[in-house]
Motif scaffolding. Structure first.
Motif: not given
Length: 493
Positions: A104, A139, A188, A191-192, A195-196, A199, A275, A278-279
């Motif tokens: 990611r 992201a 943010y 936590e990003s 993400l799966s 995304v 967002i 997702y978060i």
């Protein structure tokens, strides 16, 4: 996970790294100048890789065995063709991440409307697009005005409001802004990373308040205990004129004021809040604007500004280090050397040296230093009002008025590199050495490498002033050290 953080010594990166460490991740910091890591409190907890986003080999090495790449580098304040440089950097990162099997990329860009954009907003949007199309799940977080101690946007609001009892302003003071607290940006970003994989998109992020820029200034005034400022929007103040005005009345240099103000020509609000699906929001919810200002002011007052926009290198400032004992053969160099011996112990002398600048001043002819700062501002430099991040302690890479700390050996030696506009390169070295009788010896050396005839003429033009200013500076620093030395306690009879 193993995280690679580009821009690790910048305003956001320097705050993000400790958050990632607290979350249990392994962090690799990608830096151009390792000297900036010397006094960073978390430096020993990370792996440092030296490189440049323009160097594909260093990127390939940095991304080996990395799960997540944080892209926190941008060219705001850069001169030249920064759009081309940013595009190439983004493409290099995209290629290297794909080749290394990175899971990611997390990028922090800027909020922007549809349609025509300022060059800096356009460039940041393009970087996000390149990363999203890289083949690596990305992201791309898009934030507006970030409120936090040391943020350039916050500092602009703070100084404009502090200095001006009445604010003649451009029309953009009526534009709507959705500021976000730096702590929420960091939430943010952290936590990003989790993400799966499916995304791969942009996300607008903003705080709970939508305000006009003028309302933000008066919200700051209330938190700072000031009267609200009358604000008059004047159509004659173009973005260029406004940036010159901001350059003069705030510490923000013109190279930063121009892109900040250019981005304020548009309403800067979020268009979606996807967002949130997702978060989850941080505990306690997103931080309201006034509370974000209050927290920032508390940190400024307590000297706890972890990172600052001032940490960023200034466009046009000399990047080459000055060796302690340079080989000056073949170069023209001018040196002004002063030294004093004092009965003050070396510890007292060093406290004065390390406390120089900012509110303490430069211990000689403050009017002359202030005039030099104003002249620097007029030609687009950083000026003297940039101050210092901590009132008592300096670290490598710190901004100090119109200098930058290039090297510091705590207790003994300080080297400052000039970042004012000059026809050459300049340094100021201050050192404290103990003497055999318990006193100390102060050495002060100004070094100037002139560029062309203009640099030589500049040196000789200011030489008479140096004779007064630097001699007075050396005398008053040693006098201050002696005055600050506690008197010995009389022995009991």
């Amino acid at each position: 996970m193993r995280m690679l953080v580009t821009g690790a010594t910048g305003y956001i990166g320097g705050r993000l790294v400790p958050k990632l460490l607290e979350s249990g991740h392994d962090v690799r910091a990608f830096v151009r100048n390792p000297a900036k890591m010397r006094d960073v409190p978390w430096a020993r907890d990370v792996e440092v890789v030296v490189g440049d986003l323009g160097d594909r080999d260093s990127l390939a090495e940095a991304m080996r065995d990395v799960d997540v790449v944080y892209y926190l580098v941008h060219g705001m304040g850069s001169g030249g063709d920064f759009e081309t440089a940013e595009r190439e950097s983004a493409m290099n990162v995209a290629r290297a991440a794909r080749a290394a099997g990175v899971a990611r990329i997390v990028y922090l860009g800027g909020l922007h409307p549809d349609g025509e954009l300022s060059p800096h907003l356009r460039s940041r949007a393009e970087v996000g697009r390149i990363l999203i199309e890289s083949g690596v799940p990305t992201a791309a977080l898009q934030a507006g005005v970030v409120i936090g101690s040391g943020s350039a946007s916050f500092e602009m609001i703070r100084h404009l409001t502090d200095v001006l009892p009445y604010m003649p302003a451009p029309r953009w003071v009526r534009n709507f802004i959705q500021p976000i607290a730096v702590r929420d940006v960091l939430h943010y970003l952290v936590e990003s990373a989790t993400l799966s994989p499916e995304v791969n998109r942009t996300f607008d992020i903003g705080g709970p308040d939508v305000l006009r820029y003028g309302q933000m200034m008066n919200g700051y005034a209330l938190e700072a205990g000031l009267k609200q400022r009358p604000i008059a929007a004047l159509p004659v103040l173009t973005p260029w004129l406004a940036s010159q005005w901001v350059n003069l009345v705030t510490p923000i240099p013109r190279s930063l004021a121009v892109p900040i103000i250019a981005s304020l020509q548009y309403d800067c609000v979020i268009h979606e809040h996807d967002i949130g699906s997702y978060i989850p929001e941080p505990e306690g919810g997103l931080t309201p604007y006034r509370r974000a200002v209050r927290l920032a002011l508390e940190r400024v007052r307590d000297g706890e500004v972890e990172t600052s926009w001032q940490n960023s290198s200034v466009d046009g400032a000399p990047a080459n280090l000055l060796p302690s004992d340079p080989d000056w053969t073949g170069h023209t160099v001018y040196v002004d050397l002063k030294s004093k011996t004092t009965d003050a112990p070396v510890e007292s002398l060093w406290r004065v040296i390390e406390g120089i600048g900012g509110d303490n001043g430069w211990y000689s002819l403050p009017v002359a230093w202030a005039a030099r700062g104003v002249l620097d501002k007029l030609v687009g430099g950083v000026g003297l009002r940039r101050g210092r991040r901590n009132a008592e302690r300096l670290s490598s890479g710190d901004a100090l008025d119109f200098w930058r700390v290039e090297k510091i050996d705590h207790g003994r030696f300080l080297r400052l590199r000039a970042e004012m506009k000059l026809p050459g390169r300049a340094w100021l070295e201050l050192s404290a050495d103990p003497t055999d009788d318990g006193g100390s010896h102060y050495t002060q050396r100004a070094v100037f490498f002139p560029t062309g005839l203009g640099g030589r003429l500049y040196w000789f033009a200011i030489l008479p002033f140096h004779g007064i200013i630097f001699e007075s500076m050396a005398a008053k620093i040693t006098q201050k050290a002696l005055a600050d030395t506690p008197s010995p306690t009389p022995a009991n009879v």
